[in-house]
Design an enzyme around this catalytic site. Structure first.
Site, PDB file in Angstrom:
ATOM      1  N   ASP A  10     -12.002  16.402   2.700  1.00  0.00           N
ATOM      2  CA  ASP A  10     -12.601  17.371   1.824  1.00  0.00           C
ATOM      3  C   ASP A  10     -12.832  18.367   2.985  1.00  0.00           C
ATOM      4  OD1 ASP A  10     -14.142  18.873  -0.325  1.00  0.00           O
ATOM      5  OD2 ASP A  10     -15.890  18.114   0.568  1.00  0.00           O
ATOM      6  N   ASP A  12     -15.838  21.482   3.086  1.00  0.00           N
ATOM      7  CA  ASP A  12     -17.230  21.504   3.316  1.00  0.00           C
ATOM      8  C   ASP A  12     -18.198  20.011   3.087  1.00  0.00           C
ATOM      9  OD1 ASP A  12     -17.653  24.341   2.896  1.00  0.00           O
ATOM     10  OD2 ASP A  12     -16.676  24.053   1.229  1.00  0.00           O
TER      11      ASP A  12
END
Length: 218
Positions: A10, A12
């Site tokens: 992922d 952020d």
């Protein structure tokens, strides 16, 4: 289980610490709207949930849709212009990426962040050329927790699902990885609300710092 060939992150709160710039953009919007500035730690835990969640955090439940749309767009405009001021890979990430690359594996990103923000950010951090795949929230018809973006990343990285390890800091990340048949890790160092119990997400393991990813590449 097949040996891991590809590590997917992922963006952020997992690969890159973007909270300082996302919080700064929210501060700017709050000042424009004469709204109180929120404590950084309060904003940080919501960053992974996207712009609408940040607007609701700062402005409450905005019932007027046009008002909500304006605030969201204004926030994104501010953020886009200040996309990579203080954002940087989390401590330890560079060592992890170098280990992956040295050992003949590859890596990539699967995020719900839109491509018009994801790609400039990755480019600013000089990560685009190193990534085998970058899948944004608008790359496929569905976003996480749907498995479509995960399968798309597999195709681009030339790995099967069971040869991929997905690392994320939100429940939907773990659900997406599991839905696609991947091994999953919770990035417990990321943007996780204090009230969340990550043990209930069903991941294969929980890590407290990026270097621990290397323990799961066997």
């Amino acid at each position: 289980m097949s040996a891991i060939k590809t590590v997917l992150f992922d963006l952020d709160g997992t690969l890159v610490d973007t909270a300082p710039d996302m919080a700064a953009a929210l501060d700017t919007l709050c000042r424009e709207e004469n709204q109180p500035i929120l404590p950084y730690e309060q904003v940080r835990s919501v960053v992974s949930n996207g712009s609408v969640a940040l607007i609701r955090l700062a402005f409450g439940d905005v019932e007027d849709e046009s008002r909500l749309d304006y605030l969201k767009q204004r926030y994104l405009d501010i953020y886009q212009r200040n996309l990579c001021i203080d954002s940087a890979p989390f401590n330890g990430i560079d060592e992890v990426l170098k280990h992956i690359e040295r050992n003949g594996l590859n890596w990539g990103v699967v995020t719900n962040k839109p491509g018009w923000l994801t790609l400039p950010l990755m480019d600013s951090l000089q990560l685009v050329q190193r990534a085998a795949t970058i899948v944004s929230g608008d790359t496929t018809n569905n976003s996480k927790p749907h498995p479509d973006p995960m399968h798309h990343a597999c195709d681009e990285a030339e790995s099967e699902s069971d040869e991929c390890l997905y690392v994320g800091d939100a429940r939907r990340d773990i659900e997406a990885g599991k839905n696609a048949g991947m091994k999953t890790l919770v990035a417990n160092y990321g943007y996780i609300d204090a009230g969340e119990d990550v043990c209930t997400w069903g991941a294969d393991a929980i890590i407290n710092k990026p270097e621990e990813i290397l323990l799961h590449l066997e």
